[in-house]
Design a protein around this motif. Structure first.
Motif, PDB file in Angstrom:
ATOM      1  N   HIS A  19       3.996  73.597  32.142  1.00 50.47           N
ATOM      2  CA  HIS A  19       5.043  74.140  32.904  1.00 50.47           C
ATOM      3  C   HIS A  19       5.511  72.716  33.808  1.00 50.47           C
ATOM      4  O   HIS A  19       6.607  72.201  34.087  1.00 50.47           O
ATOM      5  N   SER A  20       4.426  72.211  34.548  1.00 53.58           N
ATOM      6  CA  SER A  20       4.497  71.281  35.594  1.00 53.58           C
ATOM      7  C   SER A  20       4.916  69.887  34.808  1.00 53.58           C
ATOM      8  O   SER A  20       5.550  69.088  35.102  1.00 53.58           O
ATOM      9  N   GLY A  23       8.233  69.854  33.130  1.00 55.29           N
ATOM     10  CA  GLY A  23       9.191  70.023  34.235  1.00 55.29           C
ATOM     11  C   GLY A  23       9.386  68.541  35.015  1.00 55.29           C
ATOM     12  O   GLY A  23      10.710  68.104  35.097  1.00 55.29           O
ATOM     13  N   TRP A  55      12.248  71.312  43.267  1.00 49.09           N
ATOM     14  CA  TRP A  55      10.853  70.903  42.691  1.00 49.09           C
ATOM     15  C   TRP A  55       9.569  71.549  43.279  1.00 49.09           C
ATOM     16  O   TRP A  55       8.711  71.949  42.694  1.00 49.09           O
ATOM     17  N   TRP A  58       9.325  74.834  41.612  1.00 51.48           N
ATOM     18  CA  TRP A  58       9.016  74.634  40.250  1.00 51.48           C
ATOM     19  C   TRP A  58       7.395  74.744  40.092  1.00 51.48           C
ATOM     20  O   TRP A  58       6.916  75.403  39.402  1.00 51.48           O
TER      21      TRP A  58
END
Length: 127
Positions: A19-20, A23, A55, A58
């Motif tokens: 995910h990080s 992203g 950000w 996220w």
């Protein structure tokens, strides 16, 4: 050891990493000044403060996922109890609802819903 809880915990960590990284690459690379950690470039739709909180949020999802993963891994080696059942059931329900939210919100185009669903299923199997 409950291998299902352990697998679900590892999946939480892997999902957070993906995910990080994805992203940062797919979403934030075009709105970041090269020398800054936090993206600050405004867009037509978003002011700098909106980009910053987007950000942070996220990556907050990643941190929460890692927290749940750590809890599940720890639980996987503990004796069964009503508290553990409650925690696992709560995390499982959270994963199912999160999966549904991502599925509906992205019309099934974001693969995260599949991993969230898999975590929920593995937790149900493990109980």
């Amino acid at each position: 050891m409950n291998i299902y809880f352990f697998i679900a915990g590892i999946l939480c960590f892997l999902l957070g990493i993906a995910h990080s990284i994805l992203g940062e690459y797919l979403i934030f690379k075009n709105i970041r000044n090269k020398e800054k950690l936090v993206p600050t470039k405004e867009t037509i739709e978003l002011k700098e403060r909106h980009v910053r909180i987007l950000w942070a949020t996220w990556h907050l999802a990643t941190v929460f996922g890692w927290c749940l993963g750590a809890i599940l891994i720890k639980i996987s080696i503990l004796e069964e109890s009503q508290l553990i059942d409650f925690i696992v059931n709560t995390i499982g329900l959270t994963m199912f609802l999160s999966s549904l939210l991502v599925l509906i919100g992205t019309k099934g185009k974001h693969p995260g819903w599949l991993v969230l669903l898999a975590i929920g299923i593995v937790l149900i199997i493990g109980t």
